[in-house]
Design a protein around this motif. Sequence first.
Motif, PDB file in Angstrom:
ATOM      1  N   ARG A 178       0.882  -1.217  -0.013  1.00 19.51           N
ATOM      2  CA  ARG A 178       0.015  -0.050  -0.162  1.00 19.51           C
ATOM      3  C   ARG A 178       0.844   1.347   0.303  1.00 19.51           C
ATOM      4  O   ARG A 178       0.166   2.575  -0.115  1.00 19.51           O
ATOM      5  N   HIS A 179       2.038   1.132  -0.212  1.00 15.47           N
ATOM      6  CA  HIS A 179       3.020   2.270   0.206  1.00 15.47           C
ATOM      7  C   HIS A 179       4.220   2.188  -0.855  1.00 15.47           C
ATOM      8  O   HIS A 179       4.239   1.325  -1.794  1.00 15.47           O
ATOM      9  N   PRO A 180       4.689   3.362  -1.329  1.00 11.15           N
ATOM     10  CA  PRO A 180       5.727   3.522  -2.350  1.00 11.15           C
ATOM     11  C   PRO A 180       6.859   2.735  -2.360  1.00 11.15           C
ATOM     12  O   PRO A 180       7.970   3.515  -2.427  1.00 11.15           O
ATOM     13  N   HIS A 181       7.053   1.622  -2.044  1.00 11.46           N
ATOM     14  CA  HIS A 181       8.296   0.847  -1.953  1.00 11.46           C
ATOM     15  C   HIS A 181       8.586   0.249  -3.171  1.00 11.46           C
ATOM     16  O   HIS A 181       7.615  -0.005  -4.149  1.00 11.46           O
ATOM     17  N   PRO A 182       9.612  -0.169  -3.548  1.00 16.09           N
ATOM     18  CA  PRO A 182       9.887  -1.146  -4.916  1.00 16.09           C
ATOM     19  C   PRO A 182       9.317  -2.413  -4.636  1.00 16.09           C
ATOM     20  O   PRO A 182       8.903  -2.863  -3.781  1.00 16.09           O
ATOM     21  N   PRO A 183       8.950  -2.939  -5.718  1.00 15.56           N
ATOM     22  CA  PRO A 183       8.394  -4.324  -5.601  1.00 15.56           C
ATOM     23  C   PRO A 183       9.124  -5.318  -4.879  1.00 15.56           C
ATOM     24  O   PRO A 183      10.468  -5.470  -4.951  1.00 15.56           O
ATOM     25  N   SER A 184       8.376  -6.142  -4.394  1.00 17.67           N
ATOM     26  CA  SER A 184       9.043  -7.496  -3.426  1.00 17.67           C
ATOM     27  C   SER A 184       8.683  -8.717  -3.617  1.00 17.67           C
ATOM     28  O   SER A 184       7.248  -8.681  -3.920  1.00 17.67           O
ATOM     29  N   PRO A 185       9.206  -9.533  -3.675  1.00 19.03           N
ATOM     30  CA  PRO A 185       8.762 -10.947  -3.788  1.00 19.03           C
ATOM     31  C   PRO A 185       7.762 -11.494  -2.743  1.00 19.03           C
ATOM     32  O   PRO A 185       7.031 -12.388  -2.779  1.00 19.03           O
ATOM     33  N   TYR A 186       7.929 -10.839  -1.476  1.00 19.58           N
ATOM     34  CA  TYR A 186       7.432 -11.182  -0.336  1.00 19.58           C
ATOM     35  C   TYR A 186       6.277 -10.256   0.019  1.00 19.58           C
ATOM     36  O   TYR A 186       6.111  -8.809  -0.462  1.00 19.58           O
ATOM     37  N   HIS A 187       5.149 -10.730   0.579  1.00 20.24           N
ATOM     38  CA  HIS A 187       4.161  -9.757   1.265  1.00 20.24           C
ATOM     39  C   HIS A 187       4.569  -9.436   2.488  1.00 20.24           C
ATOM     40  O   HIS A 187       4.822 -10.321   3.261  1.00 20.24           O
ATOM     41  N   VAL A 188       4.643  -8.074   2.869  1.00 17.61           N
ATOM     42  CA  VAL A 188       5.531  -7.684   4.128  1.00 17.61           C
ATOM     43  C   VAL A 188       4.588  -6.765   4.700  1.00 17.61           C
ATOM     44  O   VAL A 188       3.982  -5.856   4.360  1.00 17.61           O
ATOM     45  N   TYR A 189       4.178  -7.058   6.103  1.00 15.77           N
ATOM     46  CA  TYR A 189       4.000  -5.964   7.207  1.00 15.77           C
ATOM     47  C   TYR A 189       5.048  -5.320   7.863  1.00 15.77           C
ATOM     48  O   TYR A 189       5.820  -5.879   8.180  1.00 15.77           O
TER      49      TYR A 189
END
Length: 205
Positions: free
Chosen positions: A134-145
């Motif tokens: 939900r935030h402007p981070h680069p794409p990640s292979p994991y779903h992260v809280y």
Amino acid sequence: MQPKWLEWAKELQAIAQAGLTYSKDVYDLERFEQIRELSVEIMHEHTMVDKQMIKDLFTNETGYATPKVDIRAVIFRENKILMVKEKADGQWSLPGGWGDIGLTPSEVAVKEVKEESGFDVKATKIIAVFDKIRHPHPPSPYHVYKLFIQCEIIGGQATEGMETNAVAFFAENELPPLSVERNTESQIQLAFKHLHNPQEPVYFD
């Protein structure tokens, strides 16, 4: 926001991982392996990362797929926020890292601050639970809280760590180049809201 292809690849991987964990039928297991391979193909086509590397990244997780947890410590001194310079990318972030098995979130925050900045702290309150997508981070292979925990310095001194090579405090209008994989400008701004208004509610999502 993450691209749709990455969202689909991660969802397919989660379905495959759950199916391979709970299914008993040999034919179903074969189908779930095919689903996993499809997720690997999607990642490979869009990133050109080696297929085996992607598969190793996906298959190191077993059991029901759940989000990973990243914990960041928010520490203020004289109206400035503590940040560390990451050796990995040369950019700045709040001290923190992955949650550790056997430690509470606040214990992880305290540990990471000590290891990355040299300061001894105590955790005082949680200020945000962010969903990384939900935030402007680069794409990640994991779903992260991402858990942001406010802490108070009780001792120690600024010291470089194994993963960091600088420690400094920054004013709200003088932020350094940020390691956006770890934290974004909007997240840092939200942290400053809690400095200016201690009654600011916990942010979530």
